[in-house]
Design a protein around this motif. Sequence first.
Motif, PDB file in Angstrom:
ATOM      1  N   MET A  12      40.826  40.917  36.947  1.00 18.53           N
ATOM      2  CA  MET A  12      41.997  40.212  37.383  1.00 18.53           C
ATOM      3  C   MET A  12      42.111  40.236  38.914  1.00 18.53           C
ATOM      4  N   GLU A  13      41.791  41.355  39.518  1.00 16.81           N
ATOM      5  CA  GLU A  13      41.867  41.452  40.982  1.00 16.81           C
ATOM      6  C   GLU A  13      40.889  40.494  41.657  1.00 16.81           C
ATOM      7  N   ALA A  14      39.714  40.302  41.041  1.00 19.39           N
ATOM      8  CA  ALA A  14      38.743  39.366  41.607  1.00 19.39           C
ATOM      9  C   ALA A  14      39.295  37.945  41.592  1.00 19.39           C
ATOM     10  N   ALA A  15      39.999  37.584  40.537  1.00 23.15           N
ATOM     11  CA  ALA A  15      40.596  36.251  40.452  1.00 23.15           C
ATOM     12  C   ALA A  15      41.673  36.090  41.525  1.00 23.15           C
ATOM     13  N   ILE A  16      42.490  37.107  41.717  1.00 26.92           N
ATOM     14  CA  ILE A  16      43.551  37.037  42.729  1.00 26.92           C
ATOM     15  C   ILE A  16      42.951  36.930  44.129  1.00 26.92           C
ATOM     16  N   ASP A  17      41.902  37.703  44.388  1.00 25.57           N
ATOM     17  CA  ASP A  17      41.233  37.617  45.693  1.00 25.57           C
ATOM     18  C   ASP A  17      40.651  36.228  45.924  1.00 25.57           C
ATOM     19  N   ARG A  18      40.055  35.651  44.889  1.00 27.90           N
ATOM     20  CA  ARG A  18      39.473  34.310  45.012  1.00 27.90           C
ATOM     21  C   ARG A  18      40.571  33.271  45.227  1.00 27.90           C
ATOM     22  N   ILE A  19      41.688  33.416  44.501  1.00 28.03           N
ATOM     23  CA  ILE A  19      42.816  32.495  44.667  1.00 28.03           C
ATOM     24  C   ILE A  19      43.307  32.520  46.110  1.00 28.03           C
ATOM     25  N   MET A  20      43.534  33.702  46.630  1.00 27.99           N
ATOM     26  CA  MET A  20      44.077  33.823  47.982  1.00 27.99           C
ATOM     27  C   MET A  20      43.085  33.347  49.037  1.00 27.99           C
ATOM     28  N   MET A  21      41.804  33.620  48.840  1.00 30.86           N
ATOM     29  CA  MET A  21      40.796  33.165  49.793  1.00 30.86           C
ATOM     30  C   MET A  21      40.791  31.633  49.841  1.00 30.86           C
ATOM     31  N   ALA A  70      51.241  37.041  52.397  1.00 24.25           N
ATOM     32  CA  ALA A  70      51.577  38.228  51.605  1.00 24.25           C
ATOM     33  C   ALA A  70      52.575  37.877  50.504  1.00 24.25           C
ATOM     34  N   GLU A  71      53.534  37.017  50.820  1.00 25.25           N
ATOM     35  CA  GLU A  71      54.516  36.590  49.826  1.00 25.25           C
ATOM     36  C   GLU A  71      53.841  35.786  48.710  1.00 25.25           C
ATOM     37  N   ALA A  72      52.918  34.899  49.090  1.00 25.55           N
ATOM     38  CA  ALA A  72      52.187  34.108  48.100  1.00 25.55           C
ATOM     39  C   ALA A  72      51.341  35.012  47.212  1.00 25.55           C
ATOM     40  N   ARG A  73      50.704  36.028  47.807  1.00 29.13           N
ATOM     41  CA  ARG A  73      49.890  36.962  47.028  1.00 29.13           C
ATOM     42  C   ARG A  73      50.750  37.699  46.012  1.00 29.13           C
ATOM     43  N   GLU A  74      51.935  38.110  46.419  1.00 31.60           N
ATOM     44  CA  GLU A  74      52.837  38.828  45.512  1.00 31.60           C
ATOM     45  C   GLU A  74      53.230  37.948  44.322  1.00 31.60           C
ATOM     46  N   LYS A  75      53.571  36.696  44.605  1.00 29.09           N
ATOM     47  CA  LYS A  75      53.981  35.777  43.548  1.00 29.09           C
ATOM     48  C   LYS A  75      52.833  35.458  42.602  1.00 29.09           C
ATOM     49  N   VAL A  76      51.661  35.191  43.161  1.00 27.53           N
ATOM     50  CA  VAL A  76      50.535  34.817  42.299  1.00 27.53           C
ATOM     51  C   VAL A  76      50.028  36.022  41.512  1.00 27.53           C
ATOM     52  N   THR A  77      50.159  37.215  42.068  1.00 25.88           N
ATOM     53  CA  THR A  77      49.761  38.413  41.333  1.00 25.88           C
ATOM     54  C   THR A  77      50.628  38.581  40.091  1.00 25.88           C
ATOM     55  N   LEU A  99      49.638  35.920  32.785  1.00 29.23           N
ATOM     56  CA  LEU A  99      48.593  35.209  32.042  1.00 29.23           C
ATOM     57  C   LEU A  99      47.592  36.177  31.427  1.00 29.23           C
ATOM     58  N   PHE A 100      47.206  37.188  32.198  1.00 29.95           N
ATOM     59  CA  PHE A 100      46.226  38.165  31.732  1.00 29.95           C
ATOM     60  C   PHE A 100      46.767  38.950  30.537  1.00 29.95           C
ATOM     61  N   GLU A 101      48.013  39.369  30.637  1.00 24.72           N
ATOM     62  CA  GLU A 101      48.632  40.121  29.550  1.00 24.72           C
ATOM     63  C   GLU A 101      48.845  39.260  28.312  1.00 24.72           C
ATOM     64  N   LEU A 160      41.828  31.769  35.258  1.00 26.36           N
ATOM     65  CA  LEU A 160      42.895  32.451  35.992  1.00 26.36           C
ATOM     66  C   LEU A 160      42.968  31.945  37.425  1.00 26.36           C
ATOM     67  N   THR A 161      41.818  31.717  38.030  1.00 29.38           N
ATOM     68  CA  THR A 161      41.760  31.223  39.403  1.00 29.38           C
ATOM     69  C   THR A 161      42.378  29.830  39.511  1.00 29.38           C
ATOM     70  N   VAL A 162      41.988  28.932  38.629  1.00 31.51           N
ATOM     71  CA  VAL A 162      42.514  27.566  38.655  1.00 31.51           C
ATOM     72  C   VAL A 162      44.016  27.571  38.394  1.00 31.51           C
ATOM     73  N   CYS A 163      44.449  28.342  37.420  1.00 35.02           N
ATOM     74  CA  CYS A 163      45.883  28.412  37.105  1.00 35.02           C
ATOM     75  C   CYS A 163      46.667  28.988  38.285  1.00 35.02           C
ATOM     76  N   GLY A 164      46.126  29.998  38.926  1.00 34.10           N
ATOM     77  CA  GLY A 164      46.791  30.605  40.080  1.00 34.10           C
ATOM     78  C   GLY A 164      46.902  29.648  41.253  1.00 34.10           C
ATOM     79  N   LEU A 165      45.836  28.917  41.532  1.00 34.85           N
ATOM     80  CA  LEU A 165      45.882  27.928  42.620  1.00 34.85           C
ATOM     81  C   LEU A 165      46.875  26.817  42.309  1.00 34.85           C
ATOM     82  N   THR A 166      46.886  26.360  41.078  1.00 34.47           N
ATOM     83  CA  THR A 166      47.833  25.328  40.673  1.00 34.47           C
ATOM     84  C   THR A 166      49.263  25.831  40.828  1.00 34.47           C
TER      85      THR A 166
END
Length: 73
Positions: free
Chosen positions: A1-10, A24-31, A37-39, A48-54
Amino acid sequence: MEAAIDRIMMTYDLLLNRSAAASAEAREKVTEYVTTLFEAGEKDMHRLTVCGLTYLRELDGTNDPVKAGYTGL
């Protein structure tokens, strides 16, 4: 999950030039969103990456077709 969040933010940081605080605010919200979604059972990092970017694009309004100039005519 952390890899997806890192990819989303990058990727999101490449799309928009924002301050560190906004990032930082965007990272908090997308996390929080990706964790939900993961749970719920989504384990595919690419989905997860596509959903997070969307999700982030919907939050900031860049995914709005009307704002982009598409009127349907």
